[in-house]
Design a protein around this motif. Structure first.
Motif: not given
Length: 137
Positions: A40-43, A95, A98
Protein backbone atom coordinates in the motif's frame (compact mmCIF):
# COMPACT_ATOMS: atom_id res chain seq x y z
CA UNK A 1 2.32 -67.48 32.17
CA UNK A 2 0.55 -65.10 34.51
CA UNK A 3 3.35 -62.53 34.26
CA UNK A 4 3.32 -62.77 30.46
CA UNK A 5 -0.44 -62.13 30.40
CA UNK A 6 0.05 -59.01 32.53
CA UNK A 7 3.15 -57.67 30.78
CA UNK A 8 1.88 -57.91 27.21
CA UNK A 9 -1.11 -55.53 27.68
CA UNK A 10 1.06 -53.16 29.71
CA UNK A 11 3.74 -53.02 26.99
CA UNK A 12 1.09 -52.46 24.33
CA UNK A 13 -0.43 -49.61 26.35
CA UNK A 14 2.96 -47.94 26.80
CA UNK A 15 3.82 -48.31 23.11
CA UNK A 16 0.50 -46.86 21.95
CA UNK A 17 0.66 -43.99 24.45
CA UNK A 18 4.26 -43.19 23.47
CA UNK A 19 3.41 -43.16 19.76
CA UNK A 20 0.46 -40.88 20.37
CA UNK A 21 2.52 -38.46 22.48
CA UNK A 22 5.25 -38.21 19.84
CA UNK A 23 2.73 -37.25 17.12
CA UNK A 24 1.60 -34.13 18.97
CA UNK A 25 3.73 -31.03 19.13
CA UNK A 26 3.02 -27.89 21.11
CA UNK A 27 1.20 -25.07 19.31
CA UNK A 28 3.48 -22.18 18.38
CA UNK A 29 1.44 -19.00 18.92
CA UNK A 30 3.93 -16.95 16.87
CA UNK A 31 4.02 -19.37 13.90
CA UNK A 32 1.62 -19.44 10.98
CA UNK A 33 0.97 -19.41 7.25
CA UNK A 34 0.88 -16.31 5.03
CA UNK A 35 -2.59 -15.89 3.49
CA UNK A 36 -1.98 -12.62 1.60
CA UNK A 37 0.57 -9.85 1.04
CA UNK A 38 -0.49 -6.35 -0.09
CA UNK A 39 1.68 -3.32 -0.79
CA UNK A 40 0.00 0.00 0.00
CA UNK A 41 1.27 3.49 -0.86
CA UNK A 42 0.33 6.18 1.63
CA UNK A 43 0.96 9.89 1.66
CA UNK A 44 3.96 10.83 3.74
CA UNK A 45 4.00 13.56 6.32
CA UNK A 46 4.44 17.14 5.27
CA UNK A 47 6.98 19.08 7.24
CA UNK A 48 8.02 22.63 8.00
CA UNK A 49 9.39 23.19 4.49
CA UNK A 50 5.99 22.70 2.87
CA UNK A 51 4.25 24.83 5.49
CA UNK A 52 6.69 27.75 5.17
CA UNK A 53 6.88 27.68 1.36
CA UNK A 54 3.10 27.36 1.02
CA UNK A 55 2.48 30.08 3.58
CA UNK A 56 4.81 32.50 1.82
CA UNK A 57 3.32 31.78 -1.60
CA UNK A 58 -0.25 32.08 -0.28
CA UNK A 59 0.55 35.30 1.57
CA UNK A 60 2.09 36.87 -1.53
CA UNK A 61 -0.92 35.92 -3.64
CA UNK A 62 -3.36 37.16 -0.99
CA UNK A 63 -1.53 40.47 -0.80
CA UNK A 64 -2.38 41.11 -4.47
CA UNK A 65 -6.12 41.16 -3.71
CA UNK A 66 -8.13 44.21 -2.59
CA UNK A 67 -6.92 47.11 -0.53
CA UNK A 68 -6.81 48.24 3.12
CA UNK A 69 -8.37 45.83 5.63
CA UNK A 70 -9.50 43.53 2.81
CA UNK A 71 -5.92 43.18 1.62
CA UNK A 72 -4.75 42.31 5.14
CA UNK A 73 -7.47 39.66 5.52
CA UNK A 74 -6.68 38.25 2.07
CA UNK A 75 -2.97 38.08 2.95
CA UNK A 76 -3.66 36.22 6.22
CA UNK A 77 -6.15 33.86 4.56
CA UNK A 78 -3.70 33.25 1.71
CA UNK A 79 -0.89 32.48 4.14
CA UNK A 80 -3.02 30.02 6.16
CA UNK A 81 -4.43 28.34 3.05
CA UNK A 82 -0.99 28.22 1.43
CA UNK A 83 0.58 26.67 4.52
CA UNK A 84 -2.04 23.91 4.57
CA UNK A 85 -1.68 23.32 0.83
CA UNK A 86 2.12 23.27 1.11
CA UNK A 87 2.04 20.65 3.86
CA UNK A 88 -0.41 18.49 1.86
CA UNK A 89 1.64 18.76 -1.34
CA UNK A 90 4.86 17.86 0.48
CA UNK A 91 3.14 14.82 1.99
CA UNK A 92 2.01 13.63 -1.46
CA UNK A 93 5.54 14.05 -2.80
CA UNK A 94 6.96 11.88 0.01
CA UNK A 95 4.92 8.69 -0.50
CA UNK A 96 5.50 5.84 1.94
CA UNK A 97 5.16 2.13 1.07
CA UNK A 98 3.80 -0.39 3.56
CA UNK A 99 3.40 -4.14 3.22
CA UNK A 100 0.38 -5.67 4.97
CA UNK A 101 0.96 -9.39 5.53
CA UNK A 102 -2.05 -11.44 6.68
CA UNK A 103 -1.13 -14.56 8.66
CA UNK A 104 -3.23 -17.51 9.86
CA UNK A 105 -1.52 -18.62 13.10
CA UNK A 106 -1.29 -22.20 14.41
CA UNK A 107 -3.49 -21.28 17.38
CA UNK A 108 -6.36 -20.58 14.93
CA UNK A 109 -6.17 -16.77 15.08
CA UNK A 110 -5.61 -14.44 12.12
CA UNK A 111 -3.53 -11.29 12.19
CA UNK A 112 -1.98 -8.61 10.03
CA UNK A 113 1.64 -7.54 10.34
CA UNK A 114 2.45 -4.12 8.82
CA UNK A 115 6.04 -3.82 7.58
CA UNK A 116 7.97 -0.87 6.17
CA UNK A 117 10.02 -3.10 3.87
CA UNK A 118 9.26 -5.76 1.26
CA UNK A 119 9.21 -9.04 3.22
CA UNK A 120 9.69 -11.19 0.07
CA UNK A 121 6.88 -13.50 1.25
CA UNK A 122 4.22 -15.30 -0.78
CA UNK A 123 0.91 -16.96 0.04
CA UNK A 124 1.51 -20.29 1.74
CA UNK A 125 4.92 -19.40 3.22
CA UNK A 126 5.41 -20.59 6.82
CA UNK A 127 6.50 -17.71 9.06
CA UNK A 128 7.29 -16.85 12.66
CA UNK A 129 6.60 -13.40 14.16
CA UNK A 130 9.69 -11.97 15.89
CA UNK A 131 10.09 -8.44 17.28
CA UNK A 132 7.37 -6.99 15.02
CA UNK A 133 8.86 -8.65 11.90
CA UNK A 134 8.22 -11.94 10.10
CA UNK A 135 10.85 -14.61 9.44
CA UNK A 136 10.36 -17.54 7.06
CA UNK A 137 10.59 -20.95 8.77
Amino acid sequence: MKIRNLLLPALLAITVTGAHAEGKRPVCNECGTVTSVRMIEKDGKGGATGVVAGGLAGGLLGNQVGGGTGRTLATVAGAVGGAYAGKTIEGKMNKVKEWHVNVHYENGKNGTVVLGHDPQLRNGDRVRRQNGDLARI
